[in-house]
Design a protein around this motif. Structure first.
Motif, PDB file in Angstrom:
ATOM      1  N   ASP A 288      48.537  28.238  39.623  1.00 50.03           N
ATOM      2  CA  ASP A 288      48.128  27.436  38.455  1.00 50.03           C
ATOM      3  C   ASP A 288      48.899  26.123  38.366  1.00 50.03           C
ATOM      4  O   ASP A 288      49.442  25.768  37.314  1.00 50.03           O
ATOM      5  N   GLY A 289      49.005  25.446  39.483  1.00 49.93           N
ATOM      6  CA  GLY A 289      49.619  24.110  39.469  1.00 49.93           C
ATOM      7  C   GLY A 289      51.133  24.125  39.572  1.00 49.93           C
ATOM      8  O   GLY A 289      51.764  23.074  39.586  1.00 49.93           O
ATOM      9  N   SER A 290      51.721  25.305  39.649  1.00 50.08           N
ATOM     10  CA  SER A 290      53.186  25.320  39.728  1.00 50.08           C
ATOM     11  C   SER A 290      53.609  26.001  41.040  1.00 50.08           C
ATOM     12  O   SER A 290      52.975  26.952  41.488  1.00 50.08           O
ATOM     13  N   THR A 291      54.676  25.459  41.665  1.00 55.48           N
ATOM     14  CA  THR A 291      55.109  26.012  42.953  1.00 55.48           C
ATOM     15  C   THR A 291      55.895  27.301  42.718  1.00 55.48           C
ATOM     16  O   THR A 291      56.732  27.376  41.821  1.00 55.48           O
ATOM     17  N   GLU A 292      55.583  28.315  43.531  1.00 51.69           N
ATOM     18  CA  GLU A 292      56.304  29.589  43.416  1.00 51.69           C
ATOM     19  C   GLU A 292      56.463  30.191  44.795  1.00 51.69           C
ATOM     20  O   GLU A 292      55.655  29.925  45.685  1.00 51.69           O
ATOM     21  N   VAL A 293      57.480  31.043  44.940  1.00 53.58           N
ATOM     22  CA  VAL A 293      57.580  31.837  46.167  1.00 53.58           C
ATOM     23  C   VAL A 293      56.966  33.207  45.868  1.00 53.58           C
ATOM     24  O   VAL A 293      57.364  33.871  44.918  1.00 53.58           O
ATOM     25  N   ILE A 294      55.976  33.569  46.668  1.00 54.82           N
ATOM     26  CA  ILE A 294      55.400  34.913  46.535  1.00 54.82           C
ATOM     27  C   ILE A 294      55.998  35.757  47.655  1.00 54.82           C
ATOM     28  O   ILE A 294      55.945  35.371  48.827  1.00 54.82           O
TER      29      ILE A 294
END
Ligand code: UTP
Length: 472
Positions: A288-294
């Motif tokens: 949703d537009g935000s950087t994350e580490v999955i």
């Protein structure tokens, strides 16, 4: 001191009746007081909720509904590398950047008796990890004519041993006043079935460091953050203790982090292209537009296998736990409870003292839940966060396991490969076997070079002898 009855009420409320019973039996009073003092450091309000969520009623978090691959600055991308390098160098020269190493982990997979940073690692002279970084910092200080303070997070389990190691080795040539050690917090280790707090021995609770994500709070409460502010430090170059290839300070990365329009200068990350779809590394994604580490375990095989038109993995950006982090960002998140990082559960083997039998148990199967925070959960808290590609050999030679992948053997092979590539880049002939691997063992000290360019202008042999062992 908390009233005994208050402590008992708190213990019972989160299912720790076994400790109430135990405290009644413990003699002398001084022993009971010592255990009580350990219990008083625990926030039982939070712990009760955490035990329910991560032990008694654990259900894995659902993966986010809509994820896309994160954008990144690719190695061969059309961006102004030289311009960002110049900007990053300016920051370093102005002594506005510090190094920050997280070294508080237990290193249980390595099976080494001591802090991981003391582990002999370089491929010929077996320099410990701490020395490799210390010398890289010395080299960089000389190169940029700057002071680069080094903050090292330890945990109560290895703090003294780490400090003693540096003192014994005279801080590997660094000014001791520019190296600061501070301890992260711990969490009680919990029985995986009952959620009961385990005892390490009759006098001590079993505890584990609260994860590398404990760094944010520890930076603040230890005074490290205040020390950075006093010194005029604006950004941290963050790396883990177990990657000898982490470039201690990278002007290009820092330039992008601090000055690129897409970056808020709060939290930036490096990535390498994944080796295979099922490589066990976290992946940078856009949620949703935000950087994350999955985490790899949270991504479906279907997504992990997806490819682009050119055949490259779509979710290709593997995390190597190298970041640039703004000092103001840390201040922002530690001062606002809304930004508290979540815990994750790790199920591990924990030896413990069994209160009912008086025996010490060394489990052969995982028996305990450790609660840990992860530093990369800070990424979505940044208003804009960038990801920058680096070469796998260039910056990733992890030492995690005793044998096999990510072991000292695999790390040393990568170290020689990088040394060979750096030498070849400046015209030295390096012998290679039919399979392409280097037919020599080569160590380039971080005092000599922290990147290939540093070899330019140095007196080097024309060629490396096949089968030889070389240190430069
Ligand atoms: P790992 O996740 O590899 O954990 O840490 P570890 O504790 O070193 O090793 P194992 O899992 O027990 O074998 C990655 C990096 O994060 C640091 C470690 O020191 C390492 O640099 N770390 C980890 C901390 O500083 N604190 C922690 O609580 C956990």
């Amino acid at each position: 001191m908390t009233q005994v009855s208050d402590l008992n009420t708190q213990l019972v409320a989160c299912g720790q009746d076994h400790l109430v019973d135990y405290l009644l039996k413990v003699t002398p009073d001084s022993a009971r007081d010592a255990i009580t003092a350990q219990l008083e450091t625990i926030d039982f309000n939070d712990l009760g909720v955490l035990i329910e969520k991560y032990v008694r009623n654990y259900t894995p978090a659902a993966s986010p509904a809509s994820i896309a691959p994160a954008k990144y600055y690719s190695l061969d991308g059309d961006w102004d590398r030289a311009g960002y390098q110049a900007k990053g160098e300016e920051l370093i020269r102005a002594s506005k950047v510090a190094c920050f190493t997280v070294a508080g982990g237990q290193g249980s997979r390595l099976g080494y008796d001591g802090p991981k940073g003391c582990y002999p690692t370089s491929c010929v002279s077996e320099k410990p990890l701490f020395q490799i970084f210390a010398e890289g910092i010395r080299r960089s200080q000389g190169k940029y004519g700057a002071v680069i303070p080094w903050y090292i997070m330890t945990s109560p389990l290895n703090h003294e041993a780490t400090q003693a190691f540096f003192a014994k080795h005279d801080f590997f040539g660094l000014e001791s006043g520019n190296v600061m050690f501070f301890e992260q917090g711990v969490m009680p280790s919990l029985d995986a079935q009952s959620g009961q707090i385990l005892m390490a021995d009759p006098m001590h609770l079993a505890t584990n460091p609260d994860g590398h994500g404990g760094a944010f709070k520890a930076l603040a409460v230890s005074g490290a953050l205040a020390d950075m502010k006093n010194r005029g430090i604006e950004h941290m170059s963050y790396f883990q203790v177990d990657n000898p290839h982490a470039m201690v300070i990278d002007p290009v990365f820092l330039g992008l982090h601090a000055f690129a329009e897409e970056s808020s200068g709060e939290f930036s990350s490096k990535m390498v292209a994944k080796a295979s779809w099922d490589e066990k590394v976290g992946v940078f994604c856009d949620v949703d537009g935000s950087t994350e580490v999955i985490e790899y375990s949270d991504m479906s095989d279907e997504l992990a296998k997806q490819t682009n038109a050119d055949g490259q993995l779509a979710f290709n950006a593997g995390s190597i736990a190298i970041h640039a982090i703004g000092v103001e960002f840390i201040e922002k998140i530690v001062s606002n409870p809304e930004y508290a990082l979540p815990f994750h559960r790790a199920v591990k083997k924990v030896s413990h003292f069994d209160l009912s039998t008086g025996q010490t148990i060394t489990p052969s199967e995982n028996n305990a839940v450790k609660l840990e925070k992860f530093v990369f959960d800070g990424i979505p808290l940044a208003s804009k966060s960038i990801v920058v590609e680096t070469g796998r050999v260039e910056e990733f030679a992890p030492v995690k396991n005793e044998t096999g992948s990510d072991s000292i053997v695999s790390s040393k092979a990568i170290q020689t490969e990088r040394a060979a590539q750096w030498l070849e880049a400046v015209g030295v002939t390096v012998p290679r076997k039919a399979d392409g691997s280097v037919d020599a063992t080569i160590e380039i000290s971080t005092l000599t070079a922290v990147c290939s360019d540093d070899l330019k202008g140095i007196d080097l042999p024309d060629a490396i002898e096949p089968g030889s062992t070389v240190t430069l």
